[in-house]
Write an enzyme that holds these catalytic residues in place. Structure first.
Site, PDB file in Angstrom:
ATOM      1  CG  ASP A   1      -1.973   1.218   1.210  1.00 40.04           C
ATOM      2  OD1 ASP A   1      -1.911   2.159   0.657  1.00 40.04           O
ATOM      3  OD2 ASP A   1      -3.189   0.652   1.829  1.00 40.04           O
TER       4      ASP A   1
ATOM      5  CG  HIS B   1      -3.311   4.913  -0.383  1.00 41.74           C
ATOM      6  ND1 HIS B   1      -3.321   3.788  -1.000  1.00 41.74           N
ATOM      7  CD2 HIS B   1      -3.840   5.590  -1.163  1.00 41.74           C
ATOM      8  CE1 HIS B   1      -4.039   3.742  -1.984  1.00 41.74           C
ATOM      9  NE2 HIS B   1      -4.620   4.955  -2.096  1.00 41.74           N
TER      10      HIS B   1
ATOM     11  CB  SER C   1      -2.750  -3.189   1.857  1.00 42.34           C
ATOM     12  OG  SER C   1      -3.658  -2.160   2.507  1.00 42.34           O
TER      13      SER C   1
HETATM   14 CO1  B1M Z   1      -5.781   5.508  -4.029  1.00 40.60          CO
HETATM   15  N1  B1M Z   1      -7.453   4.506  -3.214  1.00 40.60           N
HETATM   16  N2  B1M Z   1      -5.347   3.912  -4.990  1.00 40.60           N
HETATM   17  N3  B1M Z   1      -4.300   6.735  -4.412  1.00 40.60           N
HETATM   18  N4  B1M Z   1      -6.547   6.907  -2.990  1.00 40.60           N
HETATM   19  C1  B1M Z   1      -8.245   5.173  -2.242  1.00 40.60           C
HETATM   20  C2  B1M Z   1      -7.838   4.727  -0.783  1.00 40.60           C
HETATM   21  C3  B1M Z   1      -9.761   4.420  -2.852  1.00 40.60           C
HETATM   22  C4  B1M Z   1     -10.747   4.511  -1.665  1.00 40.60           C
HETATM   23  C5  B1M Z   1     -10.197   5.423  -3.905  1.00 40.60           C
HETATM   24  C6  B1M Z   1     -11.526   4.748  -4.497  1.00 40.60           C
HETATM   25  O1  B1M Z   1     -11.446   4.022  -5.359  1.00 40.60           O
HETATM   26  N5  B1M Z   1     -12.598   5.279  -3.918  1.00 40.60           N
HETATM   27  C7  B1M Z   1      -9.187   3.121  -3.267  1.00 40.60           C
HETATM   28  C8  B1M Z   1      -9.316   1.953  -2.200  1.00 40.60           C
HETATM   29  C9  B1M Z   1     -10.499   0.956  -2.221  1.00 40.60           C
HETATM   30  C10 B1M Z   1     -10.367   0.214  -1.121  1.00 40.60           C
HETATM   31  O2  B1M Z   1      -9.485  -1.033  -1.352  1.00 40.60           O
HETATM   32  N6  B1M Z   1     -11.048   0.204  -0.149  1.00 40.60           N
HETATM   33  C11 B1M Z   1      -7.849   3.381  -3.786  1.00 40.60           C
HETATM   34  C12 B1M Z   1      -7.487   2.812  -4.892  1.00 40.60           C
HETATM   35  C13 B1M Z   1      -8.106   1.552  -5.183  1.00 40.60           C
HETATM   36  C14 B1M Z   1      -6.196   2.841  -5.392  1.00 40.60           C
HETATM   37  C15 B1M Z   1      -5.312   2.068  -6.457  1.00 40.60           C
HETATM   38  C16 B1M Z   1      -5.415   0.767  -6.439  1.00 40.60           C
HETATM   39  C17 B1M Z   1      -5.736   2.829  -7.591  1.00 40.60           C
HETATM   40  C18 B1M Z   1      -5.170   2.015  -9.028  1.00 40.60           C
HETATM   41  O3  B1M Z   1      -4.052   2.109  -9.174  1.00 40.60           O
HETATM   42  N7  B1M Z   1      -6.246   1.607  -9.714  1.00 40.60           N
HETATM   43  C19 B1M Z   1      -3.959   2.728  -6.088  1.00 40.60           C
HETATM   44  C20 B1M Z   1      -2.992   1.762  -5.134  1.00 40.60           C
HETATM   45  C21 B1M Z   1      -1.708   1.951  -5.095  1.00 40.60           C
HETATM   46  C22 B1M Z   1      -1.034   1.005  -4.025  1.00 40.60           C
HETATM   47  O4  B1M Z   1      -1.372   1.472  -2.772  1.00 40.60           O
HETATM   48  N8  B1M Z   1      -0.446  -0.276  -4.242  1.00 40.60           N
HETATM   49  C23 B1M Z   1      -4.028   3.961  -5.577  1.00 40.60           C
HETATM   50  C24 B1M Z   1      -3.132   5.054  -5.755  1.00 40.60           C
HETATM   51  C25 B1M Z   1      -3.354   6.242  -5.296  1.00 40.60           C
HETATM   52  C26 B1M Z   1      -2.391   7.319  -5.331  1.00 40.60           C
HETATM   53  C27 B1M Z   1      -1.008   7.177  -5.687  1.00 40.60           C
HETATM   54  C28 B1M Z   1      -3.082   8.235  -6.784  1.00 40.60           C
HETATM   55  C29 B1M Z   1      -3.006   8.721  -4.272  1.00 40.60           C
HETATM   56  C30 B1M Z   1      -1.976   8.211  -2.878  1.00 40.60           C
HETATM   57  C31 B1M Z   1      -0.963   9.259  -2.776  1.00 40.60           C
HETATM   58  C32 B1M Z   1      -0.162   9.406  -1.640  1.00 40.60           C
HETATM   59  O5  B1M Z   1      -0.646   9.011  -0.580  1.00 40.60           O
HETATM   60  N9  B1M Z   1       0.947   9.905  -1.717  1.00 40.60           N
HETATM   61  C33 B1M Z   1      -4.211   8.143  -3.865  1.00 40.60           C
HETATM   62  C34 B1M Z   1      -5.154   8.691  -3.240  1.00 40.60           C
HETATM   63  C35 B1M Z   1      -4.687  10.164  -2.942  1.00 40.60           C
HETATM   64  C36 B1M Z   1      -6.528   8.228  -2.884  1.00 40.60           C
HETATM   65  C37 B1M Z   1      -7.655   8.953  -2.226  1.00 40.60           C
HETATM   66  C38 B1M Z   1      -8.413   9.764  -3.189  1.00 40.60           C
HETATM   67  C39 B1M Z   1      -7.225   9.950  -0.952  1.00 40.60           C
HETATM   68  C40 B1M Z   1      -6.355   9.146   0.063  1.00 40.60           C
HETATM   69  C41 B1M Z   1      -5.974  10.457   0.958  1.00 40.60           C
HETATM   70  O6  B1M Z   1      -4.951  10.831   0.976  1.00 40.60           O
HETATM   71  N10 B1M Z   1      -7.136  10.937   1.655  1.00 40.60           N
HETATM   72  C42 B1M Z   1      -8.361   7.825  -1.719  1.00 40.60           C
HETATM   73  C43 B1M Z   1      -9.894   8.012  -1.700  1.00 40.60           C
HETATM   74  C44 B1M Z   1     -10.538   8.682  -0.362  1.00 40.60           C
HETATM   75  O7  B1M Z   1     -10.073   8.294   0.633  1.00 40.60           O
HETATM   76  N11 B1M Z   1     -11.578   9.307  -0.423  1.00 40.60           N
HETATM   77  C45 B1M Z   1      -7.839   6.540  -2.367  1.00 40.60           C
HETATM   78  C46 B1M Z   1      -6.728  11.995   2.856  1.00 40.60           C
HETATM   79  C47 B1M Z   1      -6.419  11.563   3.938  1.00 40.60           C
HETATM   80  C48 B1M Z   1      -6.132  12.726   4.944  1.00 40.60           C
HETATM   81  O8  B1M Z   1      -7.259  10.529   4.658  1.00 40.60           O
HETATM   82  O9  B1M Z   1      -5.632   8.656   3.983  1.00 40.60           O
HETATM   83  O10 B1M Z   1      -8.213   8.345   5.033  1.00 40.60           O
HETATM   84  P1  B1M Z   1      -6.977   9.090   4.813  1.00 40.60           P
HETATM   85  O11 B1M Z   1      -6.375   9.252   6.586  1.00 40.60           O
HETATM   86  C49 B1M Z   1      -7.025   9.538   7.427  1.00 40.60           C
HETATM   87  C50 B1M Z   1      -7.834   8.437   8.169  1.00 40.60           C
HETATM   88  O12 B1M Z   1      -8.019   7.504   7.293  1.00 40.60           O
HETATM   89  C51 B1M Z   1      -6.870   8.127   9.347  1.00 40.60           C
HETATM   90  O13 B1M Z   1      -6.318   9.321   9.904  1.00 40.60           O
HETATM   91  C52 B1M Z   1      -6.143  10.107   8.627  1.00 40.60           C
HETATM   92  C53 B1M Z   1      -6.262  11.649   8.711  1.00 40.60           C
HETATM   93  O14 B1M Z   1      -7.308  11.989   9.360  1.00 40.60           O
HETATM   94  N12 B1M Z   1      -5.756   7.296   9.236  1.00 40.60           N
HETATM   95  C54 B1M Z   1      -5.274   6.675  10.261  1.00 40.60           C
HETATM   96  C55 B1M Z   1      -4.916   6.726   8.345  1.00 40.60           C
HETATM   97  N13 B1M Z   1      -4.088   6.028   8.452  1.00 40.60           N
HETATM   98  C56 B1M Z   1      -4.192   5.709   9.869  1.00 40.60           C
HETATM   99  C57 B1M Z   1      -3.385   5.171  10.955  1.00 40.60           C
HETATM  100  C58 B1M Z   1      -3.575   5.333  12.203  1.00 40.60           C
HETATM  101  C59 B1M Z   1      -4.635   6.080  12.582  1.00 40.60           C
HETATM  102  C60 B1M Z   1      -5.572   6.609  11.924  1.00 40.60           C
HETATM  103  O15 B1M Z   1      -3.101   4.614  13.246  1.00 40.60           O
HETATM  104  C61 B1M Z   1      -2.080   3.967  13.059  1.00 40.60           C
END
Ligand code: B1M
Length: 213
Positions: free
Chosen positions: A102, A104, A155
């Site tokens: 993963d 992200h 993941s």
């Molecule tokens: Co990706 N991605 N992505 N992505 N991406 C998601 C996660 C997804 C939900 C989008 C979708 O399809 N709707 C989906 C996952 C679906 C699933 O499996 N449930 C997805 C997918 C499928 C993919 C790829 C497979 C796409 C592809 O290639 N076909 C691919 C995977 C690559 C890989 O990992 N092997 C991929 C790639 C990418 C980018 C590289 C383009 C980019 C990441 C860039 C980077 O991080 N440097 C990206 C992004 C940006 C997203 C979305 C749009 C935004 C994630 C983000 O940064 N959110 C996401 C959709 C979404 O979330 N709505 C999506 C903002 C961030 C502040 O929030 O990360 O949730 P978040 O973190 C929060 C909480 O979750 C929590 O606190 C954080 C802050 O408040 N939290 C924790 C997180 N970690 C924590 C750990 C903790 C506690 C809390 O304790 C240890």
């Protein structure tokens, strides 16, 4: 235009210089703390995430925005948070990363920065981190906790694998394991035997305080 609106515009337009300069100047003038800027940036990324899910923007849009956000966190906000933290007593050590397979990073880096700004020593291993690497680092630095971020359904199971690996090595009780990331939940944490789950960066701080201080 408000500060929030400017930040949103810079991120949407991939204006890295604009975002860097605005963050630097508001910090220099002490108008806001770096934690507040991080929260504003996190909110914009959440907004973009929702737009992506609604298919209103495309993957390259996200990659562009995510990449400038990462630069600003690495070059401006993290150093500002670290500079503030210099003289404080440590609340404890946590090894943090995004699990294997993963990449992200944004949410995990927000969690890292919030923990750091609340006095924890954070060893941020980055993304795509295998279980052995988390454990080796935790053993090396004498951490009290391991934090696992996972954004992909595919993941999540690596969080479970890390806990199994700790059990296999007979060191499960040495570490509090906390998990997070959008597909995870309280129920998931319970199912895999983690010590806790946090919904966001702010909850991660209160959870860790509860578990190790
Ligand atoms: Co990706 N991605 N992505 N992505 N991406 C998601 C996660 C997804 C939900 C989008 C979708 O399809 N709707 C989906 C996952 C679906 C699933 O499996 N449930 C997805 C997918 C499928 C993919 C790829 C497979 C796409 C592809 O290639 N076909 C691919 C995977 C690559 C890989 O990992 N092997 C991929 C790639 C990418 C980018 C590289 C383009 C980019 C990441 C860039 C980077 O991080 N440097 C990206 C992004 C940006 C997203 C979305 C749009 C935004 C994630 C983000 O940064 N959110 C996401 C959709 C979404 O979330 N709505 C999506 C903002 C961030 C502040 O929030 O990360 O949730 P978040 O973190 C929060 C909480 O979750 C929590 O606190 C954080 C802050 O408040 N939290 C924790 C997180 N970690 C924590 C750990 C903790 C506690 C809390 O304790 C240890």
């Amino acid at each position: 235009m408000t500060l929030e609106e400017s930040i949103k515009e810079y991120i949407l337009e991939w204006d890295e210089d604009g975002l860097i300069n605005t963050c630097k100047s508001t910090l220099e003038k002490e108008e806001v703390t770096p934690e507040v800027l991080l929260k504003m940036i996190g909110d914009v990324m959440q907004f973009l995430g929702d737009e992506f899910e609604r298919e209103e923007i495309f993957l390259p849009d996200l990659i562009g925005s995510a990449s400038i956000v990462k630069t600003v966190i690495d070059e401006v906000l993290d150093p500002a948070i670290r500079a503030k933290g210099k003289e404080r007593e440590s609340q404890g050590k946590i090894v943090l990363g995004t699990v294997e397979s993963d990449v992200h990073s944004i949410g995990k880096d927000l969690v890292a920065s919030f923990l750091f700004s609340n006095g924890f020593e954070v060893f941020n291993l980055g993304v795509d981190v295998p279980a052995e690497q988390f454990i080796e680092k935790a053993e090396e630095v004498g951490a009290q906790a391991i934090g696992l971020s996972s954004l992909l359904t595919m993941s999540m199971d690596f969080q479970r694998q890390l806990i199994s690996e700790l059990e296999k090595r007979g060191i499960r009780e040495k570490y509090k394991v906390i998990v997070g990331g959008s597909p995870t939940s309280d129920e998931w944490a319970e199912e895999i035997g983690a010590d806790g789950w946090a919904d966001d960066a702010i909850e991660a701080v209160s959870l860790l305080k509860k578990l190790i201080t």
